[in-house]
Design a protein around this motif. Structure first.
Motif, PDB file in Angstrom:
ATOM      1  N   ARG A   1      -9.023   3.619   6.832  1.00 57.69           N
ATOM      2  CA  ARG A   1      -8.125   4.095   7.881  1.00 57.69           C
ATOM      3  C   ARG A   1      -7.380   2.939   8.539  1.00 57.69           C
ATOM      4  N   ALA A   2      -6.273   3.285   9.170  1.00 58.17           N
ATOM      5  CA  ALA A   2      -5.585   2.319  10.017  1.00 58.17           C
ATOM      6  C   ALA A   2      -6.426   2.095  11.264  1.00 58.17           C
TER       7      ALA A   2
ATOM      8  N   ARG B   1      -5.149   5.295   5.182  1.00 56.31           N
ATOM      9  CA  ARG B   1      -4.232   4.460   4.417  1.00 56.31           C
ATOM     10  C   ARG B   1      -4.508   4.573   2.922  1.00 56.31           C
TER      11      ARG B   1
ATOM     12  N   HIS C   1      -3.323   6.196  -2.158  1.00 54.18           N
ATOM     13  CA  HIS C   1      -2.944   5.756  -0.809  1.00 54.18           C
ATOM     14  C   HIS C   1      -1.917   6.709  -0.216  1.00 54.18           C
ATOM     15  N   ASP C   2      -1.680   6.540   1.062  1.00 55.61           N
ATOM     16  CA  ASP C   2      -0.637   7.305   1.729  1.00 55.61           C
ATOM     17  C   ASP C   2       0.710   6.868   1.143  1.00 55.61           C
TER      18      ASP C   2
ATOM     19  N   LEU D   1       3.317   4.655   3.126  1.00 53.64           N
ATOM     20  CA  LEU D   1       3.159   3.225   3.404  1.00 53.64           C
ATOM     21  C   LEU D   1       4.206   2.440   2.632  1.00 53.64           C
TER      22      LEU D   1
ATOM     23  N   ASP E   1       2.007  -2.810   2.280  1.00 52.98           N
ATOM     24  CA  ASP E   1       0.879  -2.203   2.981  1.00 52.98           C
ATOM     25  C   ASP E   1       0.042  -1.367   2.025  1.00 52.98           C
ATOM     26  N   ALA E   2       0.697  -0.628   1.136  1.00 54.57           N
ATOM     27  CA  ALA E   2      -0.023   0.183   0.155  1.00 54.57           C
ATOM     28  C   ALA E   2      -0.844  -0.695  -0.776  1.00 54.57           C
TER      29      ALA E   2
ATOM     30  N   ALA F   1      -3.893  -2.014   1.152  1.00 51.09           N
ATOM     31  CA  ALA F   1      -4.890  -0.972   1.392  1.00 51.09           C
ATOM     32  C   ALA F   1      -5.673  -0.658   0.126  1.00 51.09           C
TER      33      ALA F   1
END
Length: 334
Positions: A226-227, A246, A272-273, A276, A280-281, A284
């Motif tokens: 998670r963020a 995330r 992943h989300d 993102l 960031d992806a 994560a």
């Protein structure tokens, strides 16, 4: 050699499997399960609960005795419905005589009558097999490539999370029930994002659960990254909500169809989300991969469309921290 063609009949699988022997790849083993009597007549009617399917057998007639030597199938699916799945297999001692090409022509004719109106064909082949050579010879093109990869235990350095002692990262790394609506929504969203090359269509929560998360899918558990949670009232006030997911990892038992899978390894669906950004992806996915592969090896299916996962896996393949299992698989289409 005298070859004749007819619809599939019950019992053909027993004769053909005895003649064919072991499949060339796990792809062939999976597709063999789609051979079955045709469903849907010329006018497009299908039996309740069954998708349209046409299956044809090629027989070699020797001294008046017809022996099944090859088969081809074309069928619709509710998921990824923009193309029809198709598969052809010919016994090794009958290859190179045009039987596969003849079956393909027949399947294309059957496809003209599909109830959905879809005509384009797709299939899967493993690199280095006769099947790969055949699809190239008939002009089918690769639209996606995937590989099975084993990531060795401890291949990635563990990430460092803020906090003290055992509580460090407890609000970031969490086990999550596979029945979680939050997880189900994100899995469906991610799956669609990495299949833009073959749109799966709208995915209901029930469909996502059935494919990836319920007991029938073989899912054992899920972990999410998670963020960092934040409070709307500033850093001095305890957040009331968890941070957004995330990245996620869903574990399954390593299937027998994965070639050379290490004993005790779990197959993992890692995503992943999709909202993102690329950096960031990638971060994560890499952080979550380092956690799930810290003590035990994991097996991942890596499609070339999974750019964040590819960014994490490719350096490990180069350094020896990961290895490919079996041949690469191509999805091919008209």
């Amino acid at each position: 050699m005298t070859i004749q063609y007819r619809p599939w009949r019950e019992g053909d699988d027993l004769e053909l499997l005895q003649l064919w022997g072991d499949p060339e790849s796990p792809v062939g083993e999976q597709f063999r399960g789609t051979f079955a009597p045709s469903v849907g007549s010329i006018d497009g009617d299908t039996a309740p609960g069954e998708s349209w399917r046409q299956c044809i057998v090629a027989e070699d007639v020797v001294d008046g005795i017809a022996v099944p030597v090859a088969a081809g199938v074309v069928y619709e699916t509710p998921l990824h419905s923009e193309r029809l799945w198709s598969y052809i297999e010919v016994s090794r001692d009958h290859r190179g005589h045009g039987i596969g090409s003849s079956l393909l022509v027949m399947l294309r004719r059957e496809a003209e009558l599909s109830p959905s109106g879809v005509r384009a064909l797709r299939s899967k082949v493993a690199d280095g097999t006769d099947g790969a050579a055949f699809v190239a010879s008939v002009g089918l093109k690769s639209i996606q490539r995937s590989r099975m990869v084993e990531v060795s235990a401890g291949a990635l350095k563990l990430p460092v999370f803020e906090g003290e002692g055992e509580d460090a990262g407890s609000d970031i790394i969490m086990d999550l029930a596979t029945g979680s609506v939050e997880l189900t929504q994100l899995v469906g969203k991610y799956y669609r994002s990495v299949h833009s090359w073959d749109d799966p269509g709208e995915l209901s929560l029930g469909t996502v659960q059935r494919l990836f998360l319920d007991d029938a899918s073989g899912a054992h558990g899920a972990i999410v990254l998670r963020a960092k949670p934040a409070s709307a009232f500033g850093g001095t006030v305890q957040p009331s909500r968890k941070g957004a997911i995330r990245a996620f990892a869903i574990s399954y038992a390593a299937p027998a169809t994965v070639e050379d899978a290490p004993r005790g390894a779990s197959e993992v669906f890692l995503g992943h989300d999709p909202e993102l950004d690329a950096a960031d992806a990638a971060e994560a996915v890499r952080d979550l991969l380092s956690l799930i592969a810290h003590q035990h090896p994991v097996v991942l299916e890596v499609d070339e469309s999974m750019t964040a996962l590819t960014a994490a896996v490719d350096p490990l393949l180069a350094s020896g921290g990961a290895r490919r299992l079996g041949a690469d698989i191509q999805v091919v289409s008209d």
